[in-house]
Design a protein around this motif. Structure first.
Motif, PDB file in Angstrom:
ATOM      1  N   THR A  17       0.613  -5.648  -2.492  1.00  0.00           N
ATOM      2  CA  THR A  17      -0.239  -5.689  -1.387  1.00  0.00           C
ATOM      3  C   THR A  17       0.476  -5.723  -0.121  1.00  0.00           C
ATOM      4  N   SER A  19       4.158  -3.835   1.605  1.00  0.00           N
ATOM      5  CA  SER A  19       4.942  -2.812   1.365  1.00  0.00           C
ATOM      6  C   SER A  19       5.828  -2.417   2.665  1.00  0.00           C
ATOM      7  N   SER A  22       4.699   1.806   6.145  1.00  0.00           N
ATOM      8  CA  SER A  22       3.440   1.358   6.917  1.00  0.00           C
ATOM      9  C   SER A  22       2.772   2.735   6.967  1.00  0.00           C
ATOM     10  N   ILE A  25      -5.141   3.180   7.329  1.00  0.00           N
ATOM     11  CA  ILE A  25      -5.813   1.962   6.215  1.00  0.00           C
ATOM     12  C   ILE A  25      -7.191   2.837   6.230  1.00  0.00           C
ATOM     13  N   SER A 180       2.181   6.773   3.295  1.00  0.00           N
ATOM     14  CA  SER A 180       1.777   5.475   2.667  1.00  0.00           C
ATOM     15  C   SER A 180       0.341   5.317   2.856  1.00  0.00           C
ATOM     16  N   GLU A 182      -2.638   2.472   2.806  1.00  0.00           N
ATOM     17  CA  GLU A 182      -3.394   0.894   2.630  1.00  0.00           C
ATOM     18  C   GLU A 182      -4.804   0.981   2.375  1.00  0.00           C
ATOM     19  N   SER A 227      -7.109  -5.344  -1.812  1.00  0.00           N
ATOM     20  CA  SER A 227      -6.195  -4.550  -0.864  1.00  0.00           C
ATOM     21  C   SER A 227      -5.143  -4.397  -1.531  1.00  0.00           C
ATOM     22  N   THR A 229      -1.356  -1.237  -1.124  1.00  0.00           N
ATOM     23  CA  THR A 229      -0.543  -0.502  -0.482  1.00  0.00           C
ATOM     24  C   THR A 229       0.184   0.660  -1.612  1.00  0.00           C
TER      25      THR A 229
END
Length: 409
Positions: A17, A19, A22, A25, A180, A182, A227, A229
């Motif tokens: 969760t 990483s 960034s 979301i 990335s 999330e 959640s 990532t």
């Protein structure tokens, strides 16, 4: 809960969760081929499938520019600091993305321009995109779309150990984008035919559950994700659940078909046994193809693959593990009153147990004609033209069964 991670010919990231990357979301219903993405106040983070954008507002300004081009992330990163990694070699650069051409990009590394082929590199943005802000402002505050850049594959296995079957269910999450991601308030969705619209009622139902079970609705399965990532261009192994079931029955099975006028019936017909196991699922699970393993100490010996259309609590299942090496045998036609129907036949079955423990067996014999009667120890009629030979045989011994069949037209 112990995790068993099988490593194939590709690499994947461990579930986490946290990483170093960034990224946006997003909420998603992750399907086997694509995902239904929902985003709030941030535009579009992944490349949307054509004609799949769904504004979730009653009124919105016309959206005149859709970033569905394969190079959209590259274009939006112009003027920003990025990292590029070669797709095949251990080669990477960090610098400012200056220009995008048809098949190449210009990267400034320590104020020195480098021209590199576009298709050979992955893009990893290192700061928020500044280009294309005017276009981002056109998007509604809440929208949904489909994207092929996010999907998942069930990774399912059955491990036989100490008289039990351990059912491992994992998900391999695929992030094929340059950014990335999330994931929050998201679902895994198992369906042979992927939906075209976001199912809000299903999402609400599944996310209200605190124990994160596998939910079934309309013959489709969903699973709530915590959640997590996902790094760019990675496969992430995500644990779902492990359950155990007691092996209720272990039997060696064989089947054959005999004809009345077949000359081979006068000789020995070999029996090819398969190892069969019967068990009951204790909890709801994911349908799909399961890889069977035999556990010996800390080693796993691969067996057959088995497909389950459904995996429901209290559902009984029978699986064929592999070809049996414990039992061998044959059947022989001893005599027949006539090569044509009606006829009375005498058969003899010889079964050898080569193992160190007592084994159960079940032999299904289908015949040409209608069974009028069957007689013999451990022999029973299961249908109009099928009989079963069942029983047990002690270790390192041979069992002989002689039985009589009366056949008619």
């Amino acid at each position: 809960m112990k995790k068993l991670i099988a490593i194939g010919c590709y690499s994947f990231a461990l579930t986490t969760t946290n990483s170093a990357f960034s990224g946006p979301i997003i909420n998603a219903v992750i399907g086997l081929d694509n995902s239904q993405i929902t985003e709030l106040n941030q535009g579009i983070s992944l490349i949307p499938n054509k004609a799949s954008i769904l504004p979730l507002e009653e009124a919105f300004s016309p959206i005149s520019f859709m970033q569905n081009d394969a190079n959209a992330n590259w274009i939006n990163s112009i003027g920003n600091k990025v990292k590029v990694e070669h797709k095949l070699r251990d080669l990477n650069y960090t610098g400012t993305l200056s220009k995008i051409e048809s098949n190449a990009f210009l990267l400034k590394v320590n104020n020195k321009p480098i021209l590199l082929p576009l298709d050979d590199f992955y893009l990893i943005p290192l700061e928020n995109q500044t280009s294309g802000k005017n276009n981002q402002q056109q998007y509604p505050a809440k929208l949904s779309y489909q994207s092929n850049q996010l999907s998942w594959t069930p990774q399912l296995s059955l491990i036989v150990a100490n008289g039990k079957i351990i059912i491992h269910q994992n998900a391999l999450l695929h992030n094929r984008s340059d950014t990335s991601i999330e994931l929050k308030n998201s679902l895994l969705h198992y369906s042979r035919s992927q939906p075209t619209l976001f199912k809000a009622e299903r999402t609400s139902m599944a996310l209200q559950s605190s124990v994160r079970p596998i939910e079934y609705q309309n013959n489709e399965a969903t699973y709530s994700l915590e959640s997590i990532t996902l790094a760019p261009h990675t496969d992430t192994l995500y644990p779902l659940k492990n359950t155990r079931s007691k092996i209720e029955q272990s039997v060696h099975t064989a089947s054959l078909f005999t004809r009345n006028n077949n000359r081979n019936n006068r000789g020995k017909i070999d029996l090819n046994f398969q190892s069969m196991m019967k068990f009951t699922f204790t909890e709801e699970g994911l349908p799909g193809e399961y890889q069977l393993y035999w556990q010996r100490d800390n080693l796993l010996i691969p067996g057959n693959k088995t497909y389950f259309n459904t995996v429901r609590a209290k559902q009984t299942a029978s699986i064929s593990s592999n070809k049996s090496l414990d039992l061998t045998g044959n059947i022989t036609l001893v005599s027949a009153s006539s090569p044509k129907l009606p006829t009375t036949q005498i058969w003899e079955a010889k079964i050898r147990n080569n193992s160190n423990q007592t084994q159960s067996f079940s032999i299904e014999q289908s015949v040409e004609g209608i069974l009028e009667s069957v007689a013999g120890d451990g022999v029973s009629q299961s249908s109009a033209n099928t009989l079963m030979l069942t029983g047990q045989i002690k270790s390192h011994s041979t069992k002989v069964i002689q039985y009589t069949l009366k056949l008619k037209k």
